[in-house]
Write an enzyme that holds these catalytic residues in place. Structure first.
Site, PDB file in Angstrom:
ATOM      1  N   CYS B   2      15.051  37.705   8.847  1.00  9.81           N
ATOM      2  CA  CYS B   2      14.961  38.625   7.728  1.00  9.81           C
ATOM      3  C   CYS B   2      14.071  39.812   8.083  1.00  9.81           C
ATOM      4  CB  CYS B   2      14.317  37.935   6.520  1.00  9.81           C
ATOM      5  SG  CYS B   2      15.173  36.440   5.999  1.00  9.81           S
ATOM      6  N   ARG B  16      13.973  43.595   0.832  1.00  9.38           N
ATOM      7  CA  ARG B  16      14.191  42.842   2.057  1.00  9.38           C
ATOM      8  C   ARG B  16      15.675  42.619   2.315  1.00  9.38           C
ATOM      9  NH1 ARG B  16      13.465  37.253   0.812  1.00  9.38           N
ATOM     10  NH2 ARG B  16      13.233  36.832   3.038  1.00  9.38           N
ATOM     11  N   ASN B  79      11.375  33.798   7.430  1.00 10.92           N
ATOM     12  CA  ASN B  79      11.427  32.699   8.376  1.00 10.92           C
ATOM     13  C   ASN B  79      10.376  32.859   9.479  1.00 10.92           C
ATOM     14  OD1 ASN B  79      12.572  30.271   8.912  1.00 10.92           O
ATOM     15  ND2 ASN B  79      14.374  31.077   9.975  1.00 10.92           N
TER      16      ASN B  79
END
Lengths: 324, 324, 324, 324
Positions: B2, B16, B79
């Protein structure tokens, strides 16, 4: 600068980013079969294939940036400054001005095979559309459902390249880009094995490391590589929505956000519009920098047996779907 | 993987890309002020700031991927595999599980200053939401209108970094990304002078050559550099449409087209959704991979004094504007 | 693969790395003025300029890899596989075999101007030296004290390029390398300013960051860029020792250590020898992979009015100066 | 800036490039066992292992740049500006000044295991050698025949890193370099397969394309990667001449030619000397920028039971072997 692309799933798609620092008032323009195409030197083509594409219409003449005809043959002109060279008229040649080139080819040809025949006797002549509208230094990608070529008129003469990649950007000449791809043959979409050293344990930061070395800038050679990589490795469903959506995702990988490419002190090139034409169905989809929703215009919903241009102004205001 | 971003024009924006190989059924979810936030170890917060963001709601609990509260404080989990380390509960510490972290901070804090106070006694504990929903290895960006920080819980303990860039991607730990930016200090948005040689004339292929060296792949360090470069050089008007549009253009420069990042044999990560929240007005905008039109949900059009979650399912079908 | 270089201080220097996976028993070979040069198709040149260079002598014929004549005109053949194309003999042309090309040019020409005249009627013919010694696919750099050119015989015909860089490596054809240099125009020998972002403070890891982007691999395009950068920015005194020393330092930047370039399973290309000829004084300096001490052979210390070749075997054993 | 390297064939080798813009009058200096090592804060070591290495001798004190002791333990100090931080003396700690660090460790330790014991109580104190000779900001590589470590004294305290690579350059701190190597895991010494596209035929320009992506500049992170790649893939015979020759070839891949790295307006860093010590036999080999012949000094040919330093001035004039 610009990037053009071909793409196939179940249907065939052709499109491009137009990257400039201002818009020319272009619109999605349909030229029906009997709109009289007249040319400065070669003889007129009063009856021809119908066209859809992005054009600026001046004095009732469609100056196409990119277009597709009813047979699916498609063509786009892309910036080619310093290298593009247009000649004086030559007796015995088909003397076509660059601004006439798209109508002349798409009006008469159903395929690359057809186009190559016309190109054999072509001379691109340096005749401006008008004093106010001088010629742009362009080169062209032409594609049908199965292949594409690049046409470059340079000082050495007219060059016609087979284009196995189905991508065109800008300078340098096309053969450079083909050779240059070789430098990226090791890129992949998977995590590379550690071949750096058999003695060192090297970790993996994240997915995506197979692409390390892919250039991320907006220069023409870098966009060529990036578009070729994206197109070559694209995975998408073959429905119309998935195909068109994927096409726009591919174009985004070479699009310009405003501010990242300065043309002149405080003036920036950005991706004015992105287009994707389903060349089998004659549907022209586009997004603009200001409006990320996809807009569609369908050639076959118009009367193609007419003689008048139809021009749909761009929907250029962000169409936000407000839920609550 | 991400990428998260902060951005300011007249208003302030936070958003995002979520890059995964499948969707978890997330929805735009509003948590009003009196929804009872209960936690496994720390005491409940029955009354708190209202939140809007993307969440999967399980057993009436909003598992937020990213959210903004009514004060504009925003937070996203990204992540952070292999590096994220969550601890056993420690007496005297605020033992918060990672899945509770966003509600716990955004429920109680109006600013980074507030958040830093809570973080001072935080211990991120390894308590799964349920047997079926184990913890994800995450790190977090937290931002208010003026600054942002990164929170990483690693084997050495909880690390809190000031984030002058306002960007977060994934591995390695954040300090690596900051040091790594230094390797790109020479990039620019203008055509570079020829400093290679005072004896050789070197041409210019095209605009955009100032970015030569910008990495174009999808690995986490490369996305960090690319997002930082895009954000740092962004030029846009300050209207809401221009600001939001530009935010999505910036996110596109680090988005994944399907096929370019293989997670497993034939499984690909791609950008499931992109979000942009106007943190001043509480409007949450998003696009999905399947739908390029921007959809908007407005926190302030809901009753924020309630106690029930409101969840708007994603508009996930391409909304094409067919003109003719 | 190989790299060739011109370099000037007070005197003029020409040299090269020979990169192969084995040695051919080459020696520094002096051809005096009356050694009878005979050719397969063109007429013999019994009296000519004297030559010094690296050659394998077979049947009393000097197969030069690189050489310089007593006027300073110099020439080197470098590998050009797949692209090199040699023709059948053509009536009316000067049909010279590639293995005769260096003697034919250097025997008769005092300058690039002279050489260009001979090249105007040249046809490089595909005649092997012998059944055991087939032709190598080569292209050539020719240089005098003030300029250099590149000669490539490809399927399209004989190409002669001015070489403003004074560097030659291998594939692709020379025009690619020239265009490719443009991609490195931003490199410099100084610490670059932070143009990445006006908002971020970015540190400096170390000196040398102006070169970020310089390719470090051994492929032919990368060696071309690296050699051009090194040569263009070289700073050295103009004494003979400093000039020769610097020339070898420049060549080292594109040399191959054993193991880094695998030609075949377990077979490695490495830099067999490096040469530097003072073309004004006719002194041929070299080092070998096994011997880093510079060895010198002086043309003018031989009887140049003779008719016999003189060949000095390479000093190929490390000459270590043991102090105690 | 500098690069240090360990290397093993049948014997074990340790060495470095010293890259500066001027020489300090260093010489190959042997410290015998009974030369009285005195220290500013810790107690003297009158009897110790003998040392050989490169040092500037001031007031009869050997200021070693790099050295090896008779057990083979080796150590080099490399520039670490901005990051190096030396502390005030701390009661109960071994307060050693950086200029004493090499004698203190190499005098007393036979292995990394020994060294780690001493390092456990070390405090590197900011005591200058003299007013005229302030401390340099250094970090150190220490290596024995089987392993190496890096010692960095930074504001956060003394950091000791295992060094699986056996390479040290300069900034940033060592852990960055280790993480950064991961970005090069795909490099190899062989021609990479075409994984760019299964649809496009991509050629091969030349051997060496497996290294595409290897950085070619002189910045510290790039030299770390290049040295690690060269060392990891080195192939050489195991005779002394081949091993030493190969070691110097590896160092050349990260050496500086004069002109390529500007330290100040018109002042250039270059590789003052390169060294290679056979740590098993105590033979110190070196080349200098001005003299490419290898010079050797043998520790065991000196009386190691003495108390006086022996210093051999560098052979710094090009030793050309003139054949005719």
């Amino acid at each position: 600068m610009c990037t053009s692309l071909t793409y196939s799933t179940k249907d065939h798609y052709f499109g491009r980013n137009l990257d400039l620092n201002l818009s020319y008032g272009e619109s999605v323009t349909i030229t029906p079969r009997h709109f009289p195409f007249e040319f400065r030197k070669v003889k007129a083509v009063p009856h021809h294939y119908a066209l859809i594409g992005m054009a600026v219409v001046v004095d009732n003449y469609p100056l196409y940036f990119d277009a597709t005809n009813e047979k699916g043959l498609s063509m786009a002109g892309l910036n080619f400054p310093d290298n593009a060279y247009f000649f004086s008229a030559v007796e015995g040649k088909d003397n076509v001005s660059p601004f006439e080139f798209i109508p002349w080819i798409l009006g008469q040809c159903a395929s690359i095979t057809d186009a190559k025949k016309l190109l054999a006797n072509l001379n691109l002549v340096n005749i401006n559309f008008s004093e106010d509208l001088p010629l742009s230094p362009l080169h062209w990608i032409i594609a049908d459902q199965t292949q594409s070529i690049v046409v470059e008129s340079v000082a050495e003469g007219l060059q016609i390249y087979d284009n196995p990649v189905g991508v065109l950007t800008n300078n340098p000449p096309f053969d450079y880009h083909l050779l240059n791809l070789t430098n990226y043959r090791h890129l992949s979409t998977t995590t590379p094995a550690n071949t750096f050293s058999s003695q060192l344990e090297l970790g993996i930061h994240s997915l995506g490391m197979g692409g390390l070395g892919l250039p991320g800038d907006l220069s023409s050679p870098s966009r060529f590589v990036r578009a070729a990589f994206a197109k070559s490795n694209s995975v998408a469903g073959d429905s119309e929505a998935e195909s068109v959506g994927q096409f726009f995702h591919l174009l985004k990988s070479v699009a310009y956000a405003k501010g990242l490419c300065e043309a002149d002190e405080g003036k920036f090139e950005y991706t004015i519009y992105s287009s994707c034409c389903n060349v089998d169905k004659g549907i022209y989809y586009y997004t603009t920098y200001e409006n990320s929703q996809i807009t569609a215009v369908q050639m076959n919903n118009e009367d193609l047996d007419g003689a008048q241009l139809t021009a749909y102004p761009l929907v250029n205001k962000e169409q936000i779907n407000i839920i609550n």
